[in-house]
Design a protein around this motif. Structure first.
Motif, PDB file in Angstrom:
ATOM      1  N   SER A 106       0.852  -1.180   0.000  1.00 18.78           N
ATOM      2  CA  SER A 106       0.000   0.000   0.000  1.00 18.78           C
ATOM      3  C   SER A 106       0.891   1.234   0.000  1.00 18.78           C
ATOM      4  O   SER A 106       2.101   1.142   0.204  1.00 18.78           O
ATOM      5  N   ILE A 107       0.244   2.370  -0.242  1.00 17.22           N
ATOM      6  CA  ILE A 107       0.968   3.640  -0.187  1.00 17.22           C
ATOM      7  C   ILE A 107       0.066   4.665   0.483  1.00 17.22           C
ATOM      8  O   ILE A 107      -1.161   4.595   0.372  1.00 17.22           O
ATOM      9  N   ALA A 108       0.676   5.584   1.182  1.00 18.95           N
ATOM     10  CA  ALA A 108      -0.069   6.625   1.888  1.00 18.95           C
ATOM     11  C   ALA A 108      -0.133   7.873   1.004  1.00 18.95           C
ATOM     12  O   ALA A 108       0.895   8.320   0.489  1.00 18.95           O
ATOM     13  N   ILE A 109      -1.351   8.395   0.830  1.00 20.49           N
ATOM     14  CA  ILE A 109      -1.540   9.589  -0.002  1.00 20.49           C
ATOM     15  C   ILE A 109      -2.367  10.627   0.756  1.00 20.49           C
ATOM     16  O   ILE A 109      -3.209  10.285   1.580  1.00 20.49           O
ATOM     17  N   ARG A 110      -2.101  11.890   0.454  1.00 16.95           N
ATOM     18  CA  ARG A 110      -2.908  12.964   1.049  1.00 16.95           C
ATOM     19  C   ARG A 110      -3.161  14.039   0.005  1.00 16.95           C
ATOM     20  O   ARG A 110      -2.223  14.564  -0.585  1.00 16.95           O
ATOM     21  N   VAL A 111      -4.427  14.330  -0.203  1.00 12.45           N
ATOM     22  CA  VAL A 111      -4.793  15.463  -1.043  1.00 12.45           C
ATOM     23  C   VAL A 111      -4.689  16.697  -0.156  1.00 12.45           C
ATOM     24  O   VAL A 111      -5.294  16.756   0.911  1.00 12.45           O
ATOM     25  N   SER A 112      -3.888  17.647  -0.587  1.00  9.23           N
ATOM     26  CA  SER A 112      -3.636  18.846   0.209  1.00  9.23           C
ATOM     27  C   SER A 112      -3.943  20.091  -0.609  1.00  9.23           C
ATOM     28  O   SER A 112      -3.555  20.184  -1.772  1.00  9.23           O
ATOM     29  N   GLN A 113      -4.596  21.020   0.025  1.00  9.49           N
ATOM     30  CA  GLN A 113      -4.870  22.297  -0.634  1.00  9.49           C
ATOM     31  C   GLN A 113      -3.913  23.392  -0.173  1.00  9.49           C
ATOM     32  O   GLN A 113      -4.137  24.570  -0.447  1.00  9.49           O
TER      33      GLN A 113
END
Length: 183
Positions: A106-113
């Motif tokens: 798995s991989i960790a992702i974050r949508v950031s504004q």
């Protein structure tokens, strides 16, 4: 450094420090093994742990995530806006580089504004790796001056402010919603 200089460093597969929602992050081009290796050495981070990727839109993650395993409910969860930053653990593509996901599938992702992340990704064309800007055992940096104190006066740091979050992002499993790290 200004944004143009940081973009050039990223395109040259260098490691840079940039502001995130709560602290400064160390980041680089996730497609470059040499850049990621530099980051891991600098951070003194074990390769087995894997890294977080950040970007302003999900599209930036499509080269890394196994989209076929993610159903419509999960896509909605990933696209939703939350009052605090949330990093999601998602299935990685089978051929993903181990230098990104460590010992995981798995991989960790974050949508950031955050404006810095948005500009850096848009101008480079790729997501950024993200790990807190600090040496092992020292608190994460919240200012560009703190980054320079830990990593040296010449270290490439984007001179912008961190966001208003008081803690680093929480980390959750996309499928189980299990809390992996408290934010």
């Amino acid at each position: 450094m200004n944004i143009t200089q940081i973009i050039e460093k990223l395109k040259q597969n260098e490691v840079v420090a940039y502001p995130t929602e709560a602290v400064f992050g160390l980041g680089c081009n996730p497609f470059s093994q040499s850049a990621v290796e530099k980051l891991l050495i600098l951070k003194q981070r074990p390769r087995e742990k894997g890294l977080i990727l950040v970007a302003p839109k999900l599209d930036y993650f499509f080269s890394f995530i196994d989209k076929e395993q993610i159903n419509s409910q999960h896509w909605q969860k990933l696209q939703q806006t939350y009052p605090r930053p949330i990093t999601w653990i998602v299935p990685a593509k089978k051929d993903i580089a181990k230098f990104l996901c460590g010992n995981f599938n798995s991989i960790a992702i974050r949508v950031s504004q955050h404006p810095a992340i948005k500009i850096l990704c848009e101008q480079t064309g790729f997501a950024l790796t993200s790990t807190s800007a600090n040496l092992s055992g020292i608190a994460p940096c919240k200012t560009s001056d703190e980054v320079r104190l830990q990593f040296g006066a010449d270290f490439p740091v984007l001179d912008m402010s961190v966001g208003s979050a008081t803690k680093p992002s929480e980390i959750r499993d996309l499928f189980t919603n299990q809390l992996v790290r408290q934010g």
